[in-house]
Design a protein around this motif. Structure first.
Motif, PDB file in Angstrom:
ATOM      1  N   GLU A  36       8.615  10.112   1.635  1.00  0.00           N
ATOM      2  CA  GLU A  36       8.512   9.918   0.192  1.00  0.00           C
ATOM      3  C   GLU A  36       7.689   8.678  -0.134  1.00  0.00           C
ATOM      4  O   GLU A  36       7.538   7.773   0.687  1.00  0.00           O
ATOM      5  CB  GLU A  36       9.901   9.803  -0.440  1.00  0.00           C
ATOM      6  N   LEU A  37       7.170   8.654  -1.358  1.00  0.00           N
ATOM      7  CA  LEU A  37       6.391   7.534  -1.882  1.00  0.00           C
ATOM      8  C   LEU A  37       7.216   6.748  -2.882  1.00  0.00           C
ATOM      9  O   LEU A  37       7.869   7.325  -3.756  1.00  0.00           O
ATOM     10  CB  LEU A  37       5.123   8.055  -2.575  1.00  0.00           C
ATOM     11  N   SER A  38       7.191   5.430  -2.747  1.00  0.00           N
ATOM     12  CA  SER A  38       7.780   4.565  -3.769  1.00  0.00           C
ATOM     13  C   SER A  38       6.729   3.586  -4.258  1.00  0.00           C
ATOM     14  O   SER A  38       5.724   3.327  -3.582  1.00  0.00           O
ATOM     15  CB  SER A  38       9.001   3.806  -3.236  1.00  0.00           C
ATOM     16  N   LEU A  39       6.965   3.038  -5.441  1.00  0.00           N
ATOM     17  CA  LEU A  39       6.035   2.103  -6.068  1.00  0.00           C
ATOM     18  C   LEU A  39       6.819   0.865  -6.489  1.00  0.00           C
ATOM     19  O   LEU A  39       7.880   0.978  -7.108  1.00  0.00           O
ATOM     20  CB  LEU A  39       5.391   2.757  -7.293  1.00  0.00           C
ATOM     21  N   VAL A  40       6.305  -0.313  -6.131  1.00  0.00           N
ATOM     22  CA  VAL A  40       6.873  -1.586  -6.588  1.00  0.00           C
ATOM     23  C   VAL A  40       5.829  -2.257  -7.463  1.00  0.00           C
ATOM     24  O   VAL A  40       4.708  -2.532  -7.011  1.00  0.00           O
ATOM     25  CB  VAL A  40       7.263  -2.490  -5.413  1.00  0.00           C
ATOM     26  N   ILE A 149      -2.219  -0.897  -4.405  1.00  0.00           N
ATOM     27  CA  ILE A 149      -2.792   0.433  -4.557  1.00  0.00           C
ATOM     28  C   ILE A 149      -4.176   0.381  -5.203  1.00  0.00           C
ATOM     29  O   ILE A 149      -5.052   1.179  -4.871  1.00  0.00           O
ATOM     30  CB  ILE A 149      -1.824   1.330  -5.365  1.00  0.00           C
ATOM     31  N   THR A 150      -4.408  -0.584  -6.089  1.00  0.00           N
ATOM     32  CA  THR A 150      -5.710  -0.674  -6.754  1.00  0.00           C
ATOM     33  C   THR A 150      -6.795  -1.226  -5.842  1.00  0.00           C
ATOM     34  O   THR A 150      -7.985  -1.164  -6.182  1.00  0.00           O
ATOM     35  CB  THR A 150      -5.620  -1.551  -8.021  1.00  0.00           C
ATOM     36  N   ASN A 151      -6.410  -1.785  -4.678  1.00  0.00           N
ATOM     37  CA  ASN A 151      -7.398  -2.273  -3.727  1.00  0.00           C
ATOM     38  C   ASN A 151      -7.989  -1.156  -2.872  1.00  0.00           C
ATOM     39  O   ASN A 151      -9.008  -1.360  -2.210  1.00  0.00           O
ATOM     40  CB  ASN A 151      -6.783  -3.333  -2.804  1.00  0.00           C
ATOM     41  N   VAL A 152      -7.351   0.006  -2.863  1.00  0.00           N
ATOM     42  CA  VAL A 152      -7.875   1.129  -2.090  1.00  0.00           C
ATOM     43  C   VAL A 152      -9.044   1.730  -2.862  1.00  0.00           C
ATOM     44  O   VAL A 152      -8.920   2.072  -4.044  1.00  0.00           O
ATOM     45  CB  VAL A 152      -6.787   2.185  -1.839  1.00  0.00           C
ATOM     46  N   ASP A 153     -10.168   1.857  -2.206  1.00  0.00           N
ATOM     47  CA  ASP A 153     -11.389   2.332  -2.847  1.00  0.00           C
ATOM     48  C   ASP A 153     -11.377   3.856  -2.898  1.00  0.00           C
ATOM     49  O   ASP A 153     -11.801   4.536  -1.965  1.00  0.00           O
ATOM     50  CB  ASP A 153     -12.608   1.837  -2.070  1.00  0.00           C
ATOM     51  N   LEU A 174      -1.185   9.389  -1.533  1.00  0.00           N
ATOM     52  CA  LEU A 174      -0.198   8.646  -0.759  1.00  0.00           C
ATOM     53  C   LEU A 174       1.103   9.434  -0.599  1.00  0.00           C
ATOM     54  O   LEU A 174       1.772   9.341   0.432  1.00  0.00           O
ATOM     55  CB  LEU A 174       0.073   7.295  -1.413  1.00  0.00           C
ATOM     56  N   ALA A 175       1.475  10.218  -1.615  1.00  0.00           N
ATOM     57  CA  ALA A 175       2.661  11.068  -1.494  1.00  0.00           C
ATOM     58  C   ALA A 175       2.441  12.122  -0.417  1.00  0.00           C
ATOM     59  O   ALA A 175       3.359  12.442   0.365  1.00  0.00           O
ATOM     60  CB  ALA A 175       2.977  11.723  -2.839  1.00  0.00           C
ATOM     61  N   ASP A 176       1.220  12.668  -0.362  1.00  0.00           N
ATOM     62  CA  ASP A 176       0.898  13.636   0.694  1.00  0.00           C
ATOM     63  C   ASP A 176       0.900  12.953   2.058  1.00  0.00           C
ATOM     64  O   ASP A 176       1.351  13.539   3.055  1.00  0.00           O
ATOM     65  CB  ASP A 176      -0.454  14.268   0.411  1.00  0.00           C
ATOM     66  N   MET A 177       0.412  11.717   2.115  1.00  0.00           N
ATOM     67  CA  MET A 177       0.458  10.954   3.362  1.00  0.00           C
ATOM     68  C   MET A 177       1.894  10.800   3.850  1.00  0.00           C
ATOM     69  O   MET A 177       2.191  10.936   5.045  1.00  0.00           O
ATOM     70  CB  MET A 177      -0.170   9.571   3.151  1.00  0.00           C
ATOM     71  N   ALA A 178       2.805  10.508   2.920  1.00  0.00           N
ATOM     72  CA  ALA A 178       4.215  10.371   3.288  1.00  0.00           C
ATOM     73  C   ALA A 178       4.761  11.670   3.870  1.00  0.00           C
ATOM     74  O   ALA A 178       5.481  11.661   4.881  1.00  0.00           O
ATOM     75  CB  ALA A 178       5.031   9.945   2.069  1.00  0.00           C
ATOM     76  N   ARG A 179       4.424  12.783   3.259  1.00  0.00           N
ATOM     77  CA  ARG A 179       4.911  14.073   3.754  1.00  0.00           C
ATOM     78  C   ARG A 179       4.324  14.406   5.115  1.00  0.00           C
ATOM     79  O   ARG A 179       5.020  14.920   5.997  1.00  0.00           O
ATOM     80  CB  ARG A 179       4.573  15.175   2.760  1.00  0.00           C
ATOM     81  N   GLN A 180       3.040  14.136   5.286  1.00  0.00           N
ATOM     82  CA  GLN A 180       2.375  14.498   6.532  1.00  0.00           C
ATOM     83  C   GLN A 180       2.834  13.631   7.701  1.00  0.00           C
ATOM     84  O   GLN A 180       2.974  14.118   8.829  1.00  0.00           O
ATOM     85  CB  GLN A 180       0.853  14.389   6.374  1.00  0.00           C
ATOM     86  N   THR A 181       3.066  12.348   7.457  1.00  0.00           N
ATOM     87  CA  THR A 181       3.426  11.418   8.531  1.00  0.00           C
ATOM     88  C   THR A 181       4.930  11.266   8.715  1.00  0.00           C
ATOM     89  O   THR A 181       5.376  10.702   9.706  1.00  0.00           O
ATOM     90  CB  THR A 181       2.849  10.025   8.254  1.00  0.00           C
ATOM     91  N   LYS A 182       5.717  11.729   7.737  1.00  0.00           N
ATOM     92  CA  LYS A 182       7.172  11.542   7.716  1.00  0.00           C
ATOM     93  C   LYS A 182       7.534  10.054   7.654  1.00  0.00           C
ATOM     94  O   LYS A 182       8.623   9.641   8.073  1.00  0.00           O
ATOM     95  CB  LYS A 182       7.831  12.182   8.932  1.00  0.00           C
ATOM     96  N   LEU A 188       2.238  -1.065  -3.637  1.00  0.00           N
ATOM     97  CA  LEU A 188       2.425  -2.152  -4.597  1.00  0.00           C
ATOM     98  C   LEU A 188       1.399  -2.009  -5.714  1.00  0.00           C
ATOM     99  O   LEU A 188       0.272  -1.562  -5.489  1.00  0.00           O
ATOM    100  CB  LEU A 188       2.279  -3.502  -3.905  1.00  0.00           C
ATOM    101  N   HIS A 189       1.819  -2.417  -6.928  1.00  0.00           N
ATOM    102  CA  HIS A 189       0.970  -2.161  -8.091  1.00  0.00           C
ATOM    103  C   HIS A 189       1.221  -3.225  -9.152  1.00  0.00           C
ATOM    104  O   HIS A 189       2.179  -4.014  -9.078  1.00  0.00           O
ATOM    105  CB  HIS A 189       1.275  -0.759  -8.625  1.00  0.00           C
ATOM    106  N   HIS A 190       0.364  -3.235 -10.162  1.00  0.00           N
ATOM    107  CA  HIS A 190       0.428  -4.216 -11.240  1.00  0.00           C
ATOM    108  C   HIS A 190       1.139  -3.639 -12.470  1.00  0.00           C
ATOM    109  O   HIS A 190       1.456  -2.450 -12.525  1.00  0.00           O
ATOM    110  CB  HIS A 190      -0.983  -4.673 -11.614  1.00  0.00           C
ATOM    111  N   VAL A 191       1.374  -4.513 -13.448  1.00  0.00           N
ATOM    112  CA  VAL A 191       2.008  -4.113 -14.706  1.00  0.00           C
ATOM    113  C   VAL A 191       1.052  -4.415 -15.854  1.00  0.00           C
ATOM    114  O   VAL A 191       0.014  -5.066 -15.676  1.00  0.00           O
ATOM    115  CB  VAL A 191       3.362  -4.829 -14.915  1.00  0.00           C
TER     116      VAL A 191
END
Length: 271
Positions: A36-40, A149-153, A174-182, A188-191
């Motif tokens: 799963e994907l989480s966001l802070v 997350i905003t640093n990823v081009d 990234l959610a798909d990455m979580a599923r594929q890699t388990k 991390l992200h801004h407000v």
């Protein structure tokens, strides 16, 4: 195509919670589950990266940390302080004097925690390092951190609408990455600007780009400063698919931030 009984055997490690030092969030039914994907999200200087590195070093689990927002010296000194309990300023002095040998034994125990320090990685760079991780260790990491997350081009955004769409697409990637890699993927992200000082609880609507649809868990952080160099970091579960949530951000768990050794300590457990 799988039946429900067959789904039991194909789920693999997906859904298993990784070890977490954040007892308050656990009591609020927040778990960082594999697959799963989480966001802070938080304002600058609030403690997003401190939160992430404390999670990454807890439990000595396999970790791939994409540290686009912090360089090697910063992450190394923080990690060493957390692992050893030494003052981060003394750790930094030893690093600058090339007198770091005393720490090698402790750092070597975290041998499967790996970092990438590219400031502007592309998705193909993330995939390359994950493939290399699997080649070296014969397994995927249990935790993947993307800071920020905003640093990823992911391609240029020409306007605000394009920016939001790009963030949504990156979250889906990234959610798909979580599923594929388990693995559990922690991004991390801004407000938004009105919450950038980080002094008050931040609601779900305060997450920059309004990208709340994809992540399973979204946590916002705000800080409390006592005027005597002390700091408390509060964590609000503003989205949680499988547990308690308060989208206003007004319900939070609290952690003492020791600015000497960079450790976060659950306040409820501390007293």
């Amino acid at each position: 195509m799988y039946s429900l009984p067959q789904s039991v055997t194909v789920k693999g490690a997906a859904g298993e919670p990784i070890p977490s030092p954040f007892g308050g969030l656990t009591r609020h039914e927040v778990e960082f589950r594999r697959g799963e994907l989480s966001l802070v999200a938080a304002g600058p200087g609030t403690g997003k990266s401190i939160f992430a590195i404390n999670l990454a070093l807890f439990g000595n689990m396999p970790v791939m940390y994409f540290s686009a927002d912090s360089n090697a010296a910063t992450q190394l000194t923080r990690a060493t302080a957390i692992i050893t309990g030494d003052n981060v300023r003394e750790v930094k002095r030893k690093l600058m004097r090339d007198d770091f040998g005393d720490y090698f034994a402790d750092l070597a125990k975290r041998w499967w925690v790996r970092f990438n320090y590219d400031a502007r990685p592309k998705p193909k760079d993330l995939e390359r390092d994950l493939a290399a991780y699997f080649e070296v260790f014969g397994m995927m990491p249990h935790l993947i951190v993307v800071d920020n997350i905003t640093n990823v081009d992911g391609g240029s955004a020409q306007d605000a609408e394009g920016f939001t769409f790009g963030l949504e697409a990156m979250c889906e990637y990234l959610a798909d990455m979580a599923r594929q890699t388990k693995a559990h993927v922690l991004a991390l992200h801004h407000v938004t600007g009105e919450h950038s000082d980080g002094l008050n609880p931040i609601p779900l609507s305060g997450v920059k780009g309004k990208i709340g649809r994809v992540p399973s868990v979204i946590i916002t952080l705000h800080k409390e400063i006592d005027g005597m160099d002390g700091r408390i970091i509060h964590a609000s579960a503003v989205k949680n698919r499988e547990g308690f949530e308060d989208s206003s951000g007004q319900t939070f768990s609290s952690y003492d931030f020791n600015q000497a050794n960079m450790r976060l300590t659950d306040l409820v457990l501390a007293f």
